[in-house]
Design an enzyme around this catalytic site. Sequence first.
Site, PDB file in Angstrom:
ATOM      1  N   GLN A 280       0.836  -1.201   0.000  1.00 24.33           N
ATOM      2  CA  GLN A 280       0.000   0.000   0.000  1.00 24.33           C
ATOM      3  C   GLN A 280       0.871   1.252   0.000  1.00 24.33           C
ATOM      4  OE1 GLN A 280      -3.155   0.334  -0.405  1.00 24.33           O
ATOM      5  NE2 GLN A 280      -4.152  -1.544   0.227  1.00 24.33           N
ATOM      6  N   ASP A 377      -8.940  -8.699  -0.742  1.00 24.80           N
ATOM      7  CA  ASP A 377      -8.417  -7.365  -1.056  1.00 24.80           C
ATOM      8  C   ASP A 377      -7.977  -7.354  -2.517  1.00 24.80           C
ATOM      9  OD1 ASP A 377      -7.325  -4.859  -0.996  1.00 24.80           O
ATOM     10  OD2 ASP A 377      -5.705  -5.345   0.396  1.00 24.80           O
ATOM     11  N   CYS A 404     -10.568  -1.281  -3.489  1.00 20.66           N
ATOM     12  CA  CYS A 404     -10.086   0.024  -3.953  1.00 20.66           C
ATOM     13  C   CYS A 404     -10.968   0.545  -5.080  1.00 20.66           C
ATOM     14  CB  CYS A 404      -8.623  -0.061  -4.366  1.00 20.66           C
ATOM     15  SG  CYS A 404      -8.312  -1.342  -5.562  1.00 20.66           S
TER      16      CYS A 404
HETATM   17  N1  SAH Z   1      -3.658  -7.370   0.690  1.00 20.29           N
HETATM   18  C1  SAH Z   1      -2.440  -6.808   0.140  1.00 20.29           C
HETATM   19  C2  SAH Z   1      -2.447  -6.670  -1.385  1.00 20.29           C
HETATM   20  C3  SAH Z   1      -3.646  -6.040  -2.013  1.00 20.29           C
HETATM   21  S1  SAH Z   1      -3.469  -5.550  -3.700  1.00 20.29           S
HETATM   22  C4  SAH Z   1      -2.123  -5.490   0.791  1.00 20.29           C
HETATM   23  O1  SAH Z   1      -2.970  -4.847   1.393  1.00 20.29           O
HETATM   24  O2  SAH Z   1      -0.969  -5.066   0.685  1.00 20.29           O
HETATM   25  C5  SAH Z   1      -4.098  -6.875  -4.595  1.00 20.29           C
HETATM   26  C6  SAH Z   1      -3.159  -8.061  -4.714  1.00 20.29           C
HETATM   27  O3  SAH Z   1      -3.819  -9.052  -5.497  1.00 20.29           O
HETATM   28  C7  SAH Z   1      -1.838  -7.777  -5.421  1.00 20.29           C
HETATM   29  O4  SAH Z   1      -0.791  -8.207  -4.606  1.00 20.29           O
HETATM   30  C8  SAH Z   1      -1.922  -8.621  -6.712  1.00 20.29           C
HETATM   31  O5  SAH Z   1      -0.668  -9.146  -7.091  1.00 20.29           O
HETATM   32  C9  SAH Z   1      -2.871  -9.718  -6.302  1.00 20.29           C
HETATM   33  N2  SAH Z   1      -3.617 -10.392  -7.373  1.00 20.29           N
HETATM   34  C10 SAH Z   1      -4.068  -9.853  -8.531  1.00 20.29           C
HETATM   35  N3  SAH Z   1      -4.782 -10.755  -9.230  1.00 20.29           N
HETATM   36  C11 SAH Z   1      -4.808 -11.890  -8.476  1.00 20.29           C
HETATM   37  C12 SAH Z   1      -5.402 -13.186  -8.664  1.00 20.29           C
HETATM   38  N4  SAH Z   1      -6.121 -13.445  -9.738  1.00 20.29           N
HETATM   39  N5  SAH Z   1      -5.226 -14.099  -7.696  1.00 20.29           N
HETATM   40  C13 SAH Z   1      -4.497 -13.823  -6.587  1.00 20.29           C
HETATM   41  N6  SAH Z   1      -3.910 -12.629  -6.360  1.00 20.29           N
HETATM   42  C14 SAH Z   1      -4.063 -11.671  -7.295  1.00 20.29           C
END
Ligand code: SAH
Length: 450
Positions: A280, A377, A404
């Site tokens: 973040q 998330d 988001c």
């Molecule tokens: N919860 C974490 C990351 C949130 S951002 C935090 O708060 O820091 C969303 C995340 O989803 C990113 O790390 C991205 O790499 C991951 N992501 C995107 N598509 C995805 C999918 N199909 N399956 C699993 N993860 C995914």
Amino acid sequence: MEDIIRGTCVDYTFDGKGIIKYNNEVIFVPDVLINEQVKVRVYKKEKNYYLGEVTKYYTKSENRVEPSCPYFNDCGGCHLLHMNYTEQLRFKEKHVQNCINRIGGIDKVVLPIIGMENPYRYRNKVQVSFSKDYKGNVIGGFYKEKTHQIIDNECCLLENEVAEEVISFFKSLIKKYDIEPFDRSSNQGTIRHLLVRTGYYSKEIMVVIITKSKFLPKQNLLIQELIKKFPNIVSIIHNVNEGRTNMILGNTEKCIYGKTYIEDTLCGLKFKISSKSFYQVNPTQTEKLYNEAIKAANLTKEDNIIDAYSGIGTIGLIASKHVNSVVGVEIVKEAIINAQNNARLNNITNAKYFIDDASKFMINYIKNNKADVVFVDPPRSGLDKKFVESILLSKPERVVYVSCDPSSLARDIKLLKEEYDIISIQPVDMFPNTMHVETIVLLCLKDANK
Ligand code: SAH
């Protein structure tokens, strides 16, 4: 519709443009605040609305402020610098409310948005692009909105100050050592972008130099100059991006100085963050966001939780001390390696991580396991249908949805509301001065006690 009209702004679009109603039609007009009376030149008809621009203000809102950035009109980064912060928060809260009501079909009042004390200079990750202007001078900065035209900016009010100094110094180095910036139109040149990540508490700095070529000219000189000027640089990565692409980072990279990650602290835990991992961008608001999400979940020592879209493991690891077990899933390999190391770094032994697509993982997981609480998330696109199905099938007692994008959030909870009660909707301003807003929704299974 006439070419010139007079009207009053009654609301905002999702990206902060003013909405003016005129003879049962709507016109979207940038740089107008609610209640302002303006003269508008209507210049384009879209399917359901018109586009216009202000030619005169008859009245101005008390919520209007002079944008504090000289690049505001050109740069695509900020959308709301013409609104005072109270109005920005009102706009975001209302946008979340509208999505919940209209897209979600849910009649529930959102909680007051959690704002930021000092809504500037919060970004811990900054990426700029380089090119040459028509005179051949090196320029570096952000893209002009919806274009690939680079605005040569030396200052950004959202950036961490040290990152700004690093970028400005790096720009001077490529001029000094005569290293060619990349030129998009001819697909020639060397330096494409610079990414700088800073630790909010640790003050550690990571510099990622992204080039078109496999070779980084004057590599050792660049390293020596950077670490001499900024002793807090603990990691320099050379990333190669050869493609004709809008992506910043390419696939191959090499650590050319120090560690492959920086470390920072969040909600009392330490985290290792590498160049490709999501983290973040607003550390003080992130602590508020995660604390709210964990508080909403009402965790107990018996709970087995899933942290889906876990990134480097932040939410699950922060929650781990309140629960029996944590299972995290994330698609980016580097982030999962970070998550596993982060568990070790904090002596957390009840968390396991898996590299996978979150939906695929869930479908398999629920065959033999049951979670009590699922944190999700996802990126802006939201959850895919299969993920939602896996929740409806496996029926975890609580789902905490951190989003988001209010519109994909509302779309997804509309599907979940058949089986779940929407208990609370909490917007958090993670990205002041931009149109973006984060929201936490707590959903509880309707027949949990039956
Ligand atoms: N919860 C974490 C990351 C949130 S951002 C935090 O708060 O820091 C969303 C995340 O989803 C990113 O790390 C991205 O790499 C991951 N992501 C995107 N598509 C995805 C999918 N199909 N399956 C699993 N993860 C995914």
